[in-house]
Scaffold this motif. Structure first.
Motif, PDB file in Angstrom:
ATOM      1  N   LEU A   1       0.767  -1.178  -0.325  1.00 41.95           N
ATOM      2  CA  LEU A   1       0.021   0.407  -0.448  1.00 41.95           C
ATOM      3  C   LEU A   1       1.365   1.230   0.001  1.00 41.95           C
ATOM      4  O   LEU A   1       2.112   1.086   0.585  1.00 41.95           O
ATOM      5  N   ILE A   2       0.501   1.777  -0.563  1.00 45.43           N
ATOM      6  CA  ILE A   2       1.201   3.795  -0.664  1.00 45.43           C
ATOM      7  C   ILE A   2       0.516   4.245  -0.121  1.00 45.43           C
ATOM      8  O   ILE A   2      -0.625   4.528  -0.624  1.00 45.43           O
ATOM      9  N   PHE A   3       0.587   4.697   1.158  1.00 43.99           N
ATOM     10  CA  PHE A   3      -0.308   5.418   1.709  1.00 43.99           C
ATOM     11  C   PHE A   3       1.090   7.505   1.908  1.00 43.99           C
ATOM     12  O   PHE A   3       0.461   8.360   2.297  1.00 43.99           O
TER      13      PHE A   3
ATOM     14  N   SER B   1      -1.680  12.786   8.146  1.00 46.43           N
ATOM     15  CA  SER B   1      -2.463  13.220   8.020  1.00 46.43           C
ATOM     16  C   SER B   1      -3.665  12.030   7.411  1.00 46.43           C
ATOM     17  O   SER B   1      -4.809  12.530   7.488  1.00 46.43           O
ATOM     18  N   PHE B   2      -3.217  11.357   7.195  1.00 49.50           N
ATOM     19  CA  PHE B   2      -4.258  10.101   6.866  1.00 49.50           C
ATOM     20  C   PHE B   2      -5.037   9.696   7.924  1.00 49.50           C
ATOM     21  O   PHE B   2      -6.414   9.031   7.939  1.00 49.50           O
ATOM     22  N   VAL B   3      -4.082   9.443   9.393  1.00 50.84           N
ATOM     23  CA  VAL B   3      -5.081   9.239  10.204  1.00 50.84           C
ATOM     24  C   VAL B   3      -5.767  10.348  10.743  1.00 50.84           C
ATOM     25  O   VAL B   3      -6.688  10.366  11.236  1.00 50.84           O
ATOM     26  N   LEU B   4      -5.226  11.454  10.708  1.00 51.21           N
ATOM     27  CA  LEU B   4      -5.996  12.535  11.295  1.00 51.21           C
ATOM     28  C   LEU B   4      -7.210  12.903  10.348  1.00 51.21           C
ATOM     29  O   LEU B   4      -8.410  13.115  10.847  1.00 51.21           O
ATOM     30  N   THR B   5      -7.298  12.131   8.800  1.00 49.52           N
ATOM     31  CA  THR B   5      -8.451  11.884   8.325  1.00 49.52           C
ATOM     32  C   THR B   5      -9.483  11.524   8.528  1.00 49.52           C
ATOM     33  O   THR B   5     -10.556  11.647   8.377  1.00 49.52           O
ATOM     34  N   ILE B   6      -8.993   9.490   8.826  1.00 47.69           N
ATOM     35  CA  ILE B   6      -9.785   9.180   8.994  1.00 47.69           C
ATOM     36  C   ILE B   6     -10.740   9.688  10.721  1.00 47.69           C
ATOM     37  O   ILE B   6     -12.023   9.015  10.928  1.00 47.69           O
TER      38      ILE B   6
ATOM     39  N   LEU C   1     -13.379   4.485  -0.084  1.00 50.21           N
ATOM     40  CA  LEU C   1     -13.167   5.340  -1.264  1.00 50.21           C
ATOM     41  C   LEU C   1     -11.631   5.925  -0.439  1.00 50.21           C
ATOM     42  O   LEU C   1     -10.806   5.643  -1.679  1.00 50.21           O
ATOM     43  N   LEU C   2     -11.459   6.083   0.206  1.00 47.70           N
ATOM     44  CA  LEU C   2     -10.575   6.954   0.830  1.00 47.70           C
ATOM     45  C   LEU C   2      -9.203   5.858   1.352  1.00 47.70           C
ATOM     46  O   LEU C   2      -8.571   6.367   0.504  1.00 47.70           O
ATOM     47  N   LEU C   3      -9.621   4.774   1.610  1.00 48.43           N
ATOM     48  CA  LEU C   3      -8.553   3.484   1.552  1.00 48.43           C
ATOM     49  C   LEU C   3      -7.827   3.128   0.490  1.00 48.43           C
ATOM     50  O   LEU C   3      -6.949   2.808  -0.193  1.00 48.43           O
TER      51      LEU C   3
ATOM     52  N   SER D   1      -6.234   6.425  -1.458  1.00 51.12           N
ATOM     53  CA  SER D   1      -4.887   7.145  -0.922  1.00 51.12           C
ATOM     54  C   SER D   1      -3.971   5.698  -0.848  1.00 51.12           C
ATOM     55  O   SER D   1      -2.398   5.717  -0.482  1.00 51.12           O
ATOM     56  N   GLY D   2      -4.072   4.806  -0.934  1.00 45.75           N
ATOM     57  CA  GLY D   2      -3.759   3.233  -1.325  1.00 45.75           C
ATOM     58  C   GLY D   2      -3.128   3.073  -2.437  1.00 45.75           C
ATOM     59  O   GLY D   2      -2.876   1.834  -2.682  1.00 45.75           O
ATOM     60  N   ARG D   3      -3.901   3.462  -3.612  1.00 43.00           N
ATOM     61  CA  ARG D   3      -3.051   2.944  -5.085  1.00 43.00           C
ATOM     62  C   ARG D   3      -1.939   3.479  -5.552  1.00 43.00           C
ATOM     63  O   ARG D   3      -1.369   5.229  -5.029  1.00 43.00           O
TER      64      ARG D   3
END
Length: 144
Positions: free
Chosen positions: A1-3, A9-14, A58-60, A63-65
């Motif tokens: 996975l590529i975040f 910021s990904f954790v904050l978004t969740i 959709l967020l995962l 951000s993971g592609r």
């Protein structure tokens, strides 16, 4: 996975998605279950939870592609050995200065069509068609 380089910021978004939904379900949707007839009140809670799960999926996926980052060239392109005389004093002393720039564009044939591709100074490569340099991640990205 590529975040990306900034996982915080990904954790904050969740967190910013889940916390308001929890407050909505507890303080708004839960009392609405009692005020509306049985199927309508529960439907509000179900729709809220389903849309939140859909949003997180959709967020995962987004951000993971892999966005199509083109690896940088570790060695700069070989410059042509053409030299030019800059001024008359250089001509008198026999000094020559090499041309220091790589051609900005290059014509390449793709499927029988001539395509003009550009050189990226940061990545030190000729970018493929439909590729652009991203100022946020500082990489050349396909299908920008």
């Amino acid at each position: 996975l590529i975040f990306g380089p900034d996982v915080h910021s990904f954790v904050l978004t969740i967190f910013l998605i889940i916390v308001p939904v929890v407050f909505f379900c507890y303080y708004v949707a839960n009392p609405l279950i009692d005020q509306f007839p049985q199927p309508a009140g529960v439907a509000i809670m179900v729709v809220t939870v389903v849309f939140t799960i859909y949003d997180l999926i959709l967020l995962l996926l987004t951000s993971g592609r892999d966005p199509g980052i083109i690896p940088r060239n570790t060695h700069p392109l070989e410059l042509e050995e053409d030299c030019e005389i800059v001024n008359s004093s250089d001509e008198f002393f026999g000094r020559k200065t090499p041309k220091s720039s790589v051609p900005r564009t290059k014509d390449v044939i793709v499927n029988g069509i001539t395509v003009k591709i550009k050189y990226c100074d940061t990545c030190m490569l000729y970018r493929p068609p439909r590729c652009s340099h991203c100022s946020i991640c500082n990489n050349c990205v396909e299908r920008f």
